[in-house]
Design a protein around this motif. Structure first.
Motif, PDB file in Angstrom:
ATOM      1  N   VAL A 248      -7.573  -2.352  -6.624  1.00 41.33           N
ATOM      2  CA  VAL A 248      -8.800  -2.803  -7.540  1.00 41.33           C
ATOM      3  C   VAL A 248      -8.415  -3.570  -8.635  1.00 41.33           C
ATOM      4  CG1 VAL A 248      -9.914  -0.682  -6.516  1.00 41.33           C
ATOM      5  CG2 VAL A 248      -8.568  -0.706  -8.896  1.00 41.33           C
ATOM      6  N   LYS A 249      -7.000  -3.794  -8.885  1.00 40.23           N
ATOM      7  CA  LYS A 249      -6.639  -4.947 -10.014  1.00 40.23           C
ATOM      8  C   LYS A 249      -5.185  -5.153  -9.489  1.00 40.23           C
ATOM      9  CE  LYS A 249      -5.504  -5.099 -14.809  1.00 40.23           C
ATOM     10  NZ  LYS A 249      -5.715  -4.303 -16.017  1.00 40.23           N
ATOM     11  N   ASN A 250      -5.082  -6.457  -9.766  1.00 46.49           N
ATOM     12  CA  ASN A 250      -3.797  -7.060  -9.774  1.00 46.49           C
ATOM     13  C   ASN A 250      -3.447  -8.170 -10.263  1.00 46.49           C
ATOM     14  OD1 ASN A 250      -1.263  -7.304  -8.642  1.00 46.49           O
ATOM     15  ND2 ASN A 250      -1.610  -7.192  -6.388  1.00 46.49           N
ATOM     16  N   ARG A 251      -2.740  -7.888 -11.221  1.00 51.68           N
ATOM     17  CA  ARG A 251      -2.468  -9.301 -12.132  1.00 51.68           C
ATOM     18  C   ARG A 251      -1.424 -10.154 -11.318  1.00 51.68           C
ATOM     19  NH1 ARG A 251      -1.382  -6.812 -17.940  1.00 51.68           N
ATOM     20  NH2 ARG A 251      -3.610  -6.551 -18.240  1.00 51.68           N
ATOM     21  N   PHE A 252      -0.774  -9.781 -10.133  1.00 51.50           N
ATOM     22  CA  PHE A 252       0.122 -10.676  -9.643  1.00 51.50           C
ATOM     23  C   PHE A 252      -0.105 -11.028  -7.980  1.00 51.50           C
ATOM     24  CE2 PHE A 252       2.473  -8.128 -12.898  1.00 51.50           C
ATOM     25  CZ  PHE A 252       2.478  -9.154 -13.729  1.00 51.50           C
ATOM     26  N   GLY A 253      -1.603 -10.790  -7.677  1.00 50.41           N
ATOM     27  CA  GLY A 253      -1.746 -10.801  -6.384  1.00 50.41           C
ATOM     28  C   GLY A 253      -3.553 -10.716  -6.265  1.00 50.41           C
ATOM     29  N   SER A 254      -3.725 -10.714  -4.934  1.00 46.09           N
ATOM     30  CA  SER A 254      -5.229 -10.562  -4.463  1.00 46.09           C
ATOM     31  C   SER A 254      -5.435  -9.105  -4.539  1.00 46.09           C
ATOM     32  CB  SER A 254      -5.404 -11.248  -3.179  1.00 46.09           C
ATOM     33  OG  SER A 254      -6.076 -10.368  -2.285  1.00 46.09           O
ATOM     34  N   THR A 255      -6.873  -8.830  -4.856  1.00 44.95           N
ATOM     35  CA  THR A 255      -7.269  -7.490  -4.771  1.00 44.95           C
ATOM     36  C   THR A 255      -7.722  -7.184  -3.609  1.00 44.95           C
ATOM     37  OG1 THR A 255      -9.336  -8.068  -5.829  1.00 44.95           O
ATOM     38  CG2 THR A 255      -7.535  -7.204  -7.263  1.00 44.95           C
ATOM     39  N   ASN A 256      -7.899  -7.874  -2.534  1.00 43.81           N
ATOM     40  CA  ASN A 256      -8.543  -7.798  -1.384  1.00 43.81           C
ATOM     41  C   ASN A 256      -7.693  -7.070  -0.237  1.00 43.81           C
ATOM     42  OD1 ASN A 256     -10.875  -9.112  -2.179  1.00 43.81           O
ATOM     43  ND2 ASN A 256      -9.925 -11.124  -1.492  1.00 43.81           N
ATOM     44  N   GLU A 257      -6.348  -6.873  -0.326  1.00 38.99           N
ATOM     45  CA  GLU A 257      -5.509  -6.472   0.475  1.00 38.99           C
ATOM     46  C   GLU A 257      -5.714  -4.856   0.704  1.00 38.99           C
ATOM     47  OE1 GLU A 257      -4.172  -8.052   2.953  1.00 38.99           O
ATOM     48  OE2 GLU A 257      -4.190 -10.152   2.007  1.00 38.99           O
ATOM     49  N   ILE A 258      -5.409  -4.272   2.246  1.00 44.78           N
ATOM     50  CA  ILE A 258      -5.340  -2.984   1.995  1.00 44.78           C
ATOM     51  C   ILE A 258      -4.154  -2.889   2.828  1.00 44.78           C
ATOM     52  CG2 ILE A 258      -7.780  -2.493   1.939  1.00 44.78           C
ATOM     53  CD1 ILE A 258      -7.741  -1.814   5.068  1.00 44.78           C
ATOM     54  N   GLY A 259      -3.501  -1.480   2.632  1.00 43.56           N
ATOM     55  CA  GLY A 259      -2.354  -0.981   3.302  1.00 43.56           C
ATOM     56  C   GLY A 259      -2.633   0.532   4.125  1.00 43.56           C
ATOM     57  N   VAL A 260      -2.793   0.284   5.422  1.00 42.91           N
ATOM     58  CA  VAL A 260      -3.205   1.653   6.024  1.00 42.91           C
ATOM     59  C   VAL A 260      -1.767   2.302   6.462  1.00 42.91           C
ATOM     60  CG1 VAL A 260      -4.449   2.376   7.893  1.00 42.91           C
ATOM     61  CG2 VAL A 260      -5.011   0.055   6.986  1.00 42.91           C
ATOM     62  N   PHE A 261      -2.154   3.656   6.280  1.00 38.19           N
ATOM     63  CA  PHE A 261      -1.128   4.614   6.539  1.00 38.19           C
ATOM     64  C   PHE A 261      -1.703   5.774   7.319  1.00 38.19           C
ATOM     65  CE2 PHE A 261       0.095   2.555   2.700  1.00 38.19           C
ATOM     66  CZ  PHE A 261       1.493   2.470   2.950  1.00 38.19           C
ATOM     67  N   GLU A 262      -0.762   6.510   8.054  1.00 40.11           N
ATOM     68  CA  GLU A 262      -1.145   7.576   8.671  1.00 40.11           C
ATOM     69  C   GLU A 262      -0.365   8.758   8.382  1.00 40.11           C
ATOM     70  OE1 GLU A 262      -0.677   7.728  12.980  1.00 40.11           O
ATOM     71  OE2 GLU A 262      -1.506   9.679  13.314  1.00 40.11           O
ATOM     72  N   MET A 263      -0.899  10.075   7.652  1.00 42.90           N
ATOM     73  CA  MET A 263      -0.083  11.155   7.305  1.00 42.90           C
ATOM     74  C   MET A 263       0.175  11.937   8.246  1.00 42.90           C
ATOM     75  SD  MET A 263       1.054  12.690   4.714  1.00 42.90           S
ATOM     76  CE  MET A 263       0.415  12.570   3.093  1.00 42.90           C
ATOM     77  N   THR A 264       1.667  12.094   8.571  1.00 41.43           N
ATOM     78  CA  THR A 264       2.023  12.950   9.842  1.00 41.43           C
ATOM     79  C   THR A 264       2.974  14.071   9.120  1.00 41.43           C
ATOM     80  OG1 THR A 264       4.271  11.691   9.884  1.00 41.43           O
ATOM     81  CG2 THR A 264       2.394  10.718  11.083  1.00 41.43           C
ATOM     82  N   GLY A 265       3.488  14.659  10.161  1.00 40.52           N
ATOM     83  CA  GLY A 265       4.248  16.026   9.543  1.00 40.52           C
ATOM     84  C   GLY A 265       5.538  15.682   8.972  1.00 40.52           C
TER      85      GLY A 265
END
Ligand code: TYD
Ligand code: MG
Length: 450
Positions: A248-265
């Motif tokens: 939501v804030k990034n002084r060194f990059g864009s704020t549009n990127e998302i990372g997607v993860f899956e929580m597994t065992g």
């Protein structure tokens, strides 16, 4: 002499000299908390420099300011291409969402050349080891420390000089000079200030974990946002296994990127193709389901919108929206009613975005309207068709940005056709194997599919 005090809002950080029931800053009730004003601020950090010499900006050496990869691609992407030395990064999120897991995995993945210290105020060394074992990290070579006094932590950090420092969590840390309890606004600020100075002086990258609480009893990460370089939020529905990391804030990059993860065992798994994950298990030819391609930063992502309509038994129909703006849903219902003539005023409407992600872009309008119309008419939309476009108040379809990248993703996921605004067609490169259905307005678009 009586100590001077001020009142600080635990939700937004607004300061007032007298207690009030309602915070003038954010209008929240009962959030103001008394704090002692400390005039001597020296004790919190190092002594002031003897002299301060302004520098010519062009003469500043930036050769050691490079980024380094943290070994987790999705996290690198959200940070803007890796960790920047000397940066202070806040990782916020609901308790239990997976912040500690993410950072422990970062510790395990970080390149051997970079050293790391993980400071936990929440778990013992044994618990950390058990968790690392569960995450199947081959060799946990990084250092851990369980401590909550920031002055002790600083001394330890200065002796081991790590490249990356992780503080889990800011709400458990305290500065002995500040009298209020750990987690209060002044403690959280003081500790962060101390960490910020250390990061800037030594070039250590510091990750700070901050729990977000709804009741505002613990100073949430909101009060820290202006002090840090980057703010990442880890989001997800508790009962879904998918987690989205968002800047939501990034002084060194864009704020549009998302990372997607899956929580597994065995910890968090990176999801390389969010589209196929979000479309998994999509019902075949069910009314009320439509697929859209939305842009999450530079990455196109396909998502399914589902709508359910039924006749209301009350005077005022119920409308519910999950994963999408409620007002946008009402607006689309109004447009369908007025411009297309669907009789929706006595219909309860429930709209849901599958997979727990949020769609905030106007480009999802068309698919949203289609899913509502399809649910109303109980007619399924062809499951090989996607729809992209913004809808105006007169029912017109408006052009959206980055259409080519979206179409490429639509084609890649095996769709055969895509509805798009007529205004996007000019000079458009269309992927082979994809049929384009251009429409001027919502009525025309509906004519193609229902
Ligand atoms: P955690 O990282 O402790 O959350 P936070 O630090 O944000 O409070 O994550 C805790 C949750 O994650 C817990 O409910 C269990 C789940 N989890 C897994 O499903 N698999 C795992 O391998 C781990 C370590 C945790
Ligand atoms: Mg934790």
């Amino acid at each position: 002499m009586k100590a001077k005090t001020k009142f600080v809002c635990t939700a937004c950080g607004y300061e007032v000299p007298k207690w009030m029931g309602k915070c003038p800053g954010c209008n929240a009730w009962n959030t103001l908390e008394e704090e002692i004003i400390r005039t001597e601020r020296k004790s919190a950090g190092s002594a002031p420099a003897a002299s301060a010499t302004p520098l010519r900006l062009s003469s500043v050496d930036t050769s050691d300011q490079q980024r380094f990869s943290c070994g987790i691609r999705e996290l690198d992407r959200v940070l803007g291409g890796g960790i920047v030395r000397g940066s202070l990064i806040l990782v916020g999120g609901d308790p239990g969402i997976g912040k500690s897991t993410l950072l422990l995995q970062l510790a395990g993945h970080l390149d051997k050349q970079a050293s790391l210290l993980y400071v936990s105020g929440e778990e013992s060394e044994k618990q950390l080891k058990l968790r690392a074992d569960r995450l199947q990290e081959k060799e946990a070579e990084y250092l851990v420390l369980t401590e909550t006094d920031i002055t002790v932590i600083r001394a330890a950090v200065e002796s081991v000089k790590p490249d990356v420092l992780i503080i889990d969590s800011i709400q458990t840390m305290y500065h002995p000079d500040v009298s209020s309890a750990p987690g209060s606004v002044s403690q959280v600020r003081e500790v962060t200030l101390s960490l910020m100075r250390y990061a800037k002086e030594t070039g250590t990258a510091i990750f700070i974990v901050g729990h977000v609480t709804k009741d505002g009893a613990i100073a949430g990460p909101k009060v820290l946002e202006h002090m840090v370089d980057s703010v990442l939020y880890f989001e997800g529905e508790r009962n879904h296994s998918y987690r989205v990391l968002r800047a939501v804030k990034n002084r060194f990059g864009s704020t549009n990127e998302i990372g997607v993860f899956e929580m597994t065992g065995a910890g968090l798994r990176e999801v390389e193709n969010p589209s196929s994950m979000l479309l998994e298990g999509r019902p075949d030819s069910a009314p009320g389901s439509a697929v859209v391609c939305t842009m999450e930063g530079t990455r196109p992502v396909l998502a399914e919108i589902q709508a359910l309509l039924c006749t209301s038994s009350f005077g005022v129909p119920r409308r519910m929206a999950t994963g999408i703006d409620y007002n946008r849903v009402n607006l689309m219902i109004a447009v369908l009613e007025k411009r297309v003539g669907l009789n929706l005023q006595n219909q309860d409407a429930y709209v849901n975005i599958v997979g727990g992600i949020r769609l905030d872009e106007p480009a999802v309008d068309l698919a949203l309207a289609l899913s509502i119309a399809s649910a109303f008419r109980s007619t399924p939309i062809d499951s090989h068709l996607a729809a992209i476009g913004e809808i105006g108040l007169t029912g017109e379809l408006r052009a959206v940005s980055q259409m080519e990248r979206r179409l490429a993703e639509v084609e890649k996921l095996g769709f055969k056709a895509c509805l798009i605004p007529q205004a996007n067609v000019k000079n458009l490169q269309i992927p082979k194997g994809l049929r384009i259905l251009p429409a001027q307005n919502i009525t025309e678009a509906l004519g193609f599919v229902l």
